[in-house]
Structures are given as structure tokens and as C-alpha cells.
Design an enzyme around this catalytic site. Structure first.
Site, mmCIF file in Angstrom:
data_model
loop_
_atom_site.group_PDB
_atom_site.id
_atom_site.type_symbol
_atom_site.label_atom_id
_atom_site.label_comp_id
_atom_site.label_asym_id
_atom_site.label_seq_id
_atom_site.Cartn_x
_atom_site.Cartn_y
_atom_site.Cartn_z
ATOM 1 N N ASP A 127 -0.972 -6.020 -0.193
ATOM 2 C CA ASP A 127 -1.548 -5.393 1.217
ATOM 3 C C ASP A 127 -2.995 -5.069 1.230
ATOM 4 O O ASP A 127 -3.595 -4.564 -0.033
ATOM 5 C CB ASP A 127 -0.759 -4.029 1.164
ATOM 6 C CG ASP A 127 0.365 -3.969 2.074
ATOM 7 O OD1 ASP A 127 0.541 -5.071 2.920
ATOM 8 O OD2 ASP A 127 1.161 -3.220 1.824
ATOM 9 N N GLU A 133 9.067 -3.863 10.557
ATOM 10 C CA GLU A 133 9.439 -2.802 10.228
ATOM 11 C C GLU A 133 10.015 -1.794 11.351
ATOM 12 O O GLU A 133 9.594 -1.705 12.538
ATOM 13 C CB GLU A 133 8.237 -2.075 9.325
ATOM 14 C CG GLU A 133 8.835 -0.980 8.902
ATOM 15 C CD GLU A 133 7.818 -0.014 7.757
ATOM 16 O OE1 GLU A 133 6.646 -0.839 7.234
ATOM 17 O OE2 GLU A 133 8.042 0.996 7.345
ATOM 18 N N LYS A 181 -1.775 -9.173 2.857
ATOM 19 C CA LYS A 181 -0.661 -8.946 4.074
ATOM 20 C C LYS A 181 -1.564 -7.716 4.901
ATOM 21 O O LYS A 181 -2.162 -6.888 4.530
ATOM 22 C CB LYS A 181 0.642 -8.194 3.676
ATOM 23 C CG LYS A 181 1.331 -7.567 5.012
ATOM 24 C CD LYS A 181 2.722 -7.203 4.721
ATOM 25 C CE LYS A 181 3.154 -6.084 3.863
ATOM 26 N NZ LYS A 181 2.579 -4.668 4.745
ATOM 27 N N ASP A 239 0.871 -1.373 -0.045
ATOM 28 C CA ASP A 239 0.049 -0.122 0.008
ATOM 29 C C ASP A 239 0.788 1.299 -0.097
ATOM 30 O O ASP A 239 0.258 2.380 0.034
ATOM 31 C CB ASP A 239 -0.932 -0.096 1.168
ATOM 32 C CG ASP A 239 -0.385 -0.241 2.688
ATOM 33 O OD1 ASP A 239 0.838 -0.147 2.726
ATOM 34 O OD2 ASP A 239 -1.090 -0.024 3.417
ATOM 35 N N SER A 240 2.112 1.069 -0.155
ATOM 36 C CA SER A 240 3.093 2.042 -0.395
ATOM 37 C C SER A 240 2.810 2.809 -1.636
ATOM 38 O O SER A 240 3.355 3.907 -1.874
ATOM 39 C CB SER A 240 4.583 1.493 -0.065
ATOM 40 O OG SER A 240 4.896 0.733 -0.889
ATOM 41 N N GLU A 285 -1.590 -5.548 8.727
ATOM 42 C CA GLU A 285 -0.848 -4.663 9.725
ATOM 43 C C GLU A 285 -1.651 -4.879 11.145
ATOM 44 O O GLU A 285 -2.668 -4.940 11.230
ATOM 45 C CB GLU A 285 -0.457 -3.444 9.447
ATOM 46 C CG GLU A 285 0.000 -2.864 8.336
ATOM 47 C CD GLU A 285 0.390 -1.509 7.908
ATOM 48 O OE1 GLU A 285 0.066 -0.497 9.091
ATOM 49 O OE2 GLU A 285 0.965 -1.180 6.842
HETATM 50 O O1 KIV Z 1 3.515 -1.224 1.612
HETATM 51 C C1 KIV Z 1 4.504 -1.478 1.666
HETATM 52 O O2 KIV Z 1 5.384 -1.252 0.670
HETATM 53 C C2 KIV Z 1 5.284 -2.255 2.933
HETATM 54 C C3 KIV Z 1 6.388 -2.667 2.888
HETATM 55 C C4 KIV Z 1 7.446 -1.245 3.215
HETATM 56 C C5 KIV Z 1 6.770 -3.569 3.968
HETATM 57 O O3 KIV Z 1 4.369 -2.683 3.434
#
Ligand code: KIV
Length: 277
Positions: A96, A195, A126, A53-54, A128
Site C-alpha cells: 500500500d 471494499e 496499491k 496500510d492496515s 486508493e
Molecule cells: O490496508 C489494507 O489492509 C487494505 C485491505 C483491507 C484491502 O487495504
């Protein structure tokens, strides 16, 4: 076929990641958000592509990961899965789950995890969080969807933290993180991202778990490492945290190429006769 040739062609699975941990083989992970990049990463032998989600930051230009929607994540993930399939189809693709797509209720989390898996055939999702989302992780893994956890600095909680500084440096937070990692493993997670936590704590978590840990700013003792593709390629001029290793300065390379193109167009140097019909 020798061992490494066999490994190159086999799609990476959760089983394979466990074997890698047991065999002391490090797991390489990078983010990708589009088809072309996914093809390059897969061809280069990356084990896992994370559709992070980056994308909200580095692709869409938001200041946090919070605004990205589930449909936008699916759009990116579809392109990445297509890229991997059109290349060697080796890399595992993890997507994510964006902010508020799994926090409201277990039922909604399951529906959204299912939507992600059905709409683009990725390998895993994924989420969090630790104990707070343990029931949700169990619910999702119980129906057969692999879940990667994410502890330490959790960017979806940035407004709670108030900064992106190193997490779990003090006793209680460190103890809780160790417990959370174990809770996620028991809930069925197949791996956990750690992280921005102290290396010593990441090493302790790594030793305490059967499932692999994937570090970002968490030291070399993790079972694998993840970075954001834009960061290792030097695409962002402003972002140079300590945990990023920048392998190339593509920002400058692209700028120079574009300047040259603009010049060539203005000077009628492009297109040449050979580039015309
Ligand atoms: O969203 C992302 O890129 C991440 C990584 C930095 C682990 O969660």
C-alpha cells in the site's frame, strides 16, 4: 509436473492474475506485515500478500490508516518480501502507498512508488481512489510499476466519510464507482480492490472489467477476496464486522499460552533440567 504443481512453484504475476480471471479461478489475498507470517501465507498457497496500510491499525495501534509513513510501510514490506523469498517465493507482494505519499503530485507519487519498488523488490503498489488519481496511476504504470486500485470504502478518506459504513448504496455513488473502475483499468491498473460495497454492484463492476476485482465485504462475485490476517486469525477481540470470517481464536490461544508460561515461571516449573544446560 502436473498443472497444479507447476502453479504452486511459479511466482504469481499480473499476467497470471488475468489468466485466473479469464479461467474463472478465484484469487486469494491476505495482508501480512512481518517475515514469519509472510512465510506461513506463502507456504499455504496464498496468491497475493498485501502489505496493507492496515498495519497502522492492527500492528501499530492507531485508530486509522492515516498516520503510517512510507518508511514504516517499507520496513514491513521488506520483512514480507524476505519471508516470501525464503519460502516458496510464489506469492505476489503488493504494498500500500500510505496516505499523502501519492496525492500531492504525480511526480511525488512516482518517486514514492519507485522508492517502494527499489527498496524492497515487491511486485506492485496499491493506491486508493478513482478518477482523481487516474493520471497518477497512468504515470506510475507507464514506467513499469504495476498498480492495484482501491474503490468503495477507502480507509484513507475516513474523515471525509465520517464512518466505515457500506459505500455506493445510492445511484450516483454507484454509477461513479462503475466509471472509476473503468477509468482505473484504462489508466493501466492490473486489479482493483472493492471494499464494502453492495454485492450486486461489485458483480457488475467485475463483469465490466477485463482486470480482476478483489473484494472485501463486496460479495462472492468478485474475482478474488482479501481479508486482514489479524481478523481471520481472531487476534483482535473487539473487531467483528460481518464481512470477516474468523477461522481461529488466536487471541484466546495466545492468552492461555502466556498465562501458562507466567504460571510455570512463577512455580519454578520452567525451565526444567531438560531445558537447561
Ligand atoms: O490496508 C489494507 O489492509 C487494505 C485491505 C483491507 C484491502 O487495504
Amino acid at each position: 509436473m502436473n498443472r497444479s504443481a507447476h502453479q504452486k512453484s511459479a511466482h504469481v504475476t499480473t499476467r497470471r492474475l488475468l489468466d485466473m480471471k479469464q479461467g474463472g479461478e478465484k484469487i486469494s489475498v491476505l495482508t501480512a506485515y512481518d517475515y514469519t507470517m509472510a512465510r506461513i501465507l506463502d507456504r499455504a498457497g496464498i496468491d497475493i500478500i498485501l502489505v496493507g496500510d492496515s498495519a497502522s491499525n492492527v500492528f501499530a495501534g492507531h485508530s486509522t490508516t492515516l498516520p503510517i509513513t512510507i518508511d514504516e510501510m517499507i520496513y514491513h514490506a521488506k520483512a514480507v518480501v524476505r519471508g516470501v523469498k525464503d519460502e516458496s517465493n510464489r506469492a505476489m507482494v503488493v504494498t500500500d502507498m500510505p496516505f499523502m505519499s501519492y496525492q500531492l503530485s504525480g511526480e511525488e507519487a512516482l518517486r514514492n512508488a519507485g522508492k517502494i519498488m527499489k527498496e524492497h523488490e515487491c511486485d506492485a503498489v496499491k493506491l486508493e481512489g478513482g478518477r482523481v488519481i487516474a493520471d497518477t496511476v497512468k504515470r506510475i504504470t507507464d514506467v513499469g510499476i504495476p498498480v492495484m486500485g482501491h474503490l468503495g470504502l477507502m480507509p484513507q478518506s475516513i474523515y471525509k466519510y465520517g464512518s466505515y459504513k457500506v459505500r455506493a448504496q445510492q445511484g450516483l455513488e454507484a454509477e461513479q464507482l462503475l466509471e472509476d473502475a473503468s477509468i482505473l483499468e484504462q489508466a493501466g491498473a492490473f486489479a482493483v480492490v472493492l471494499e464494502k460495497i453492495p454485492s450486486a454492484l461489485a458483480a457488475e463492476v467485475t463483469r465490466s472489467l477485463t482486470i480482476p476485482t478483489i473484494g472485501i465485504g463486496a460479495g462472492v462475485e468478485c474475482d478474488g477476496q482479501v481479508l486482514v490476517i489479524n481478523d481471520i486469525l481472531g487476534l483482535n477481540r473487539e473487531f467483528h464486522p460481518r464481512f470477516v470470517r474468523q477461522y481461529v481464536d488466536l487471541n484466546t490461544v495466545i492468552e492461555q499460552a502466556v498465562r501458562q508460561y507466567v504460571h510455570d515461571v512463577q512455580e519454578k516449573d520452567f525451565p526444567s533440567a531438560d531445558e537447561s544446560y
